[in-house]
Scaffold this motif. Structure first.
Motif, PDB file in Angstrom:
ATOM      1  N   ASP A  66      62.676  67.831  51.423  1.00  0.00           N
ATOM      2  CA  ASP A  66      64.084  68.180  51.591  1.00  0.00           C
ATOM      3  C   ASP A  66      64.620  67.316  52.727  1.00  0.00           C
ATOM      4  O   ASP A  66      63.927  66.403  53.188  1.00  0.00           O
ATOM      5  CB  ASP A  66      64.274  69.683  51.829  1.00  0.00           C
ATOM      6  N   ALA A  67      65.799  67.594  53.186  1.00  0.00           N
ATOM      7  CA  ALA A  67      66.425  66.745  54.207  1.00  0.00           C
ATOM      8  C   ALA A  67      65.670  66.748  55.535  1.00  0.00           C
ATOM      9  O   ALA A  67      65.828  65.829  56.332  1.00  0.00           O
ATOM     10  CB  ALA A  67      67.870  67.179  54.427  1.00  0.00           C
ATOM     11  N   HIS A  68      64.816  67.764  55.755  1.00  0.00           N
ATOM     12  CA  HIS A  68      64.150  67.899  57.053  1.00  0.00           C
ATOM     13  C   HIS A  68      62.647  67.701  57.003  1.00  0.00           C
ATOM     14  O   HIS A  68      62.035  67.451  58.036  1.00  0.00           O
ATOM     15  CB  HIS A  68      64.444  69.268  57.659  1.00  0.00           C
ATOM     16  N   THR A  69      62.048  67.847  55.839  1.00  0.00           N
ATOM     17  CA  THR A  69      60.592  67.871  55.740  1.00  0.00           C
ATOM     18  C   THR A  69      60.103  67.074  54.541  1.00  0.00           C
ATOM     19  O   THR A  69      60.689  67.148  53.460  1.00  0.00           O
ATOM     20  CB  THR A  69      60.092  69.328  55.580  1.00  0.00           C
ATOM     21  N   LEU A  70      59.018  66.364  54.753  1.00  0.00           N
ATOM     22  CA  LEU A  70      58.318  65.703  53.658  1.00  0.00           C
ATOM     23  C   LEU A  70      56.844  66.038  53.795  1.00  0.00           C
ATOM     24  O   LEU A  70      56.216  65.705  54.795  1.00  0.00           O
ATOM     25  CB  LEU A  70      58.521  64.185  53.699  1.00  0.00           C
ATOM     26  N   GLU A  71      56.311  66.754  52.813  1.00  0.00           N
ATOM     27  CA  GLU A  71      54.892  67.083  52.776  1.00  0.00           C
ATOM     28  C   GLU A  71      54.301  66.482  51.513  1.00  0.00           C
ATOM     29  O   GLU A  71      54.811  66.705  50.421  1.00  0.00           O
ATOM     30  CB  GLU A  71      54.672  68.590  52.771  1.00  0.00           C
ATOM     31  N   ILE A  72      53.235  65.729  51.701  1.00  0.00           N
ATOM     32  CA  ILE A  72      52.580  65.061  50.580  1.00  0.00           C
ATOM     33  C   ILE A  72      51.110  65.441  50.618  1.00  0.00           C
ATOM     34  O   ILE A  72      50.411  65.140  51.590  1.00  0.00           O
ATOM     35  CB  ILE A  72      52.701  63.527  50.684  1.00  0.00           C
ATOM     36  N   ALA A 134      56.681  54.578  58.117  1.00  0.00           N
ATOM     37  CA  ALA A 134      58.103  54.426  57.808  1.00  0.00           C
ATOM     38  C   ALA A 134      58.858  55.742  57.906  1.00  0.00           C
ATOM     39  O   ALA A 134      60.057  55.757  58.152  1.00  0.00           O
ATOM     40  CB  ALA A 134      58.282  53.837  56.410  1.00  0.00           C
ATOM     41  N   SER A 135      58.162  56.855  57.729  1.00  0.00           N
ATOM     42  CA  SER A 135      58.834  58.149  57.798  1.00  0.00           C
ATOM     43  C   SER A 135      59.316  58.458  59.216  1.00  0.00           C
ATOM     44  O   SER A 135      60.230  59.251  59.398  1.00  0.00           O
ATOM     45  CB  SER A 135      57.918  59.268  57.303  1.00  0.00           C
ATOM     46  N   ARG A 136      58.694  57.854  60.211  1.00  0.00           N
ATOM     47  CA  ARG A 136      59.061  58.026  61.630  1.00  0.00           C
ATOM     48  C   ARG A 136      59.111  59.490  62.053  1.00  0.00           C
ATOM     49  O   ARG A 136      59.928  59.887  62.877  1.00  0.00           O
ATOM     50  CB  ARG A 136      60.372  57.338  61.939  1.00  0.00           C
ATOM     51  N   ARG A 137      58.289  60.283  61.460  1.00  0.00           N
ATOM     52  CA  ARG A 137      58.220  61.708  61.772  1.00  0.00           C
ATOM     53  C   ARG A 137      56.801  62.045  62.189  1.00  0.00           C
ATOM     54  O   ARG A 137      55.980  61.181  62.394  1.00  0.00           O
ATOM     55  CB  ARG A 137      58.581  62.532  60.516  1.00  0.00           C
ATOM     56  N   GLN A 138      56.522  63.331  62.216  1.00  0.00           N
ATOM     57  CA  GLN A 138      55.155  63.754  62.456  1.00  0.00           C
ATOM     58  C   GLN A 138      54.398  63.713  61.136  1.00  0.00           C
ATOM     59  O   GLN A 138      54.954  63.953  60.079  1.00  0.00           O
ATOM     60  CB  GLN A 138      55.113  65.169  63.010  1.00  0.00           C
ATOM     61  N   ALA A 139      53.140  63.436  61.222  1.00  0.00           N
ATOM     62  CA  ALA A 139      52.267  63.472  60.059  1.00  0.00           C
ATOM     63  C   ALA A 139      51.281  64.615  60.265  1.00  0.00           C
ATOM     64  O   ALA A 139      50.661  64.724  61.311  1.00  0.00           O
ATOM     65  CB  ALA A 139      51.520  62.147  59.907  1.00  0.00           C
ATOM     66  N   LYS A 140      51.186  65.486  59.277  1.00  0.00           N
ATOM     67  CA  LYS A 140      50.262  66.614  59.359  1.00  0.00           C
ATOM     68  C   LYS A 140      49.093  66.313  58.438  1.00  0.00           C
ATOM     69  O   LYS A 140      49.273  66.048  57.263  1.00  0.00           O
ATOM     70  CB  LYS A 140      50.937  67.904  58.918  1.00  0.00           C
ATOM     71  N   PHE A 141      47.902  66.330  58.999  1.00  0.00           N
ATOM     72  CA  PHE A 141      46.703  66.064  58.225  1.00  0.00           C
ATOM     73  C   PHE A 141      45.877  67.330  58.145  1.00  0.00           C
ATOM     74  O   PHE A 141      45.546  67.916  59.170  1.00  0.00           O
ATOM     75  CB  PHE A 141      45.868  64.951  58.872  1.00  0.00           C
TER      76      PHE A 141
END
Length: 164
Positions: A66-72, A134-141
């Motif tokens: 969504d506009a605030h979160t990307l989870e893959i 490129a996402s320039r956000r936090q990455a959750k592993f």
């Protein structure tokens, strides 16, 4: 290329089952698309008697955007990521980058998690690390040993060392 040696295949359906399998078999390898791992096993580069196939684990097959979160999820294929409507709408650079990794066969089979852990002995470069950067956000592993939330820059450093 040689035939595959005899292997034990474990197919967990939950993340907890996968974590337990990994604890019971620390020498195991995780199998998603297998585009890199299977080649390395056949060539004798990787020797693991146990594979844990993760494609039936819902948490690892999910994309939320969504506009605030990307989870893959790690077991999401590159083709699924490139085609996901919400990813294309909110993170077009991520969708475009996923669509440019390798050829269509590898995108249909190759997973985001596998691409992050790419072994350079069979492929010249990995495309998923730049997607995360490129996402320039936090990455959750969510790894099968621990969970971690890191900035994109720290993720970049960890990925470049292939600490999967």
């Amino acid at each position: 290329m040689d035939a595959l040696p005899e292997l034990r295949l474990i197919r967990p359906t939950t993340l907890d089952e996968a974590i337990a399998a990994r604890a019971r078999h620390p020498e195991s390898r995780l199998l998603g698309g297998g585009t890199d791992l299977v080649v390395n096993i056949r060539r004798g580069i990787v020797a693991s008697p146990v594979l844990i196939e993760v494609n039936q684990i819902h948490e690892l097959r999910t994309i939320k955007a969504d506009a605030h979160t990307l989870e893959i999820g790690a077991a999401v294929t590159l083709a699924e990521l490139a085609a996901h409507a919400q990813v294309r709408a909110h993170y077009p650079v991520v969708a475009q980058a996923a669509d440019f990794i390798a050829g269509p066969t590898h995108r249909n089979m190759g997973t985001v998690g596998g691409n992050l852990c790419l072994d350079s002995t069979t492929k010249a470069n990995g495309g998923a690390p730049p997607i995360i950067i490129a996402s320039r956000r936090q990455a959750k592993f969510a790894m099968l040993r621990r969970r971690a939330v890191v900035s994109a820059s720290r993720a970049s450093a960890a990925i470049s060392r292939r600490r999967c």
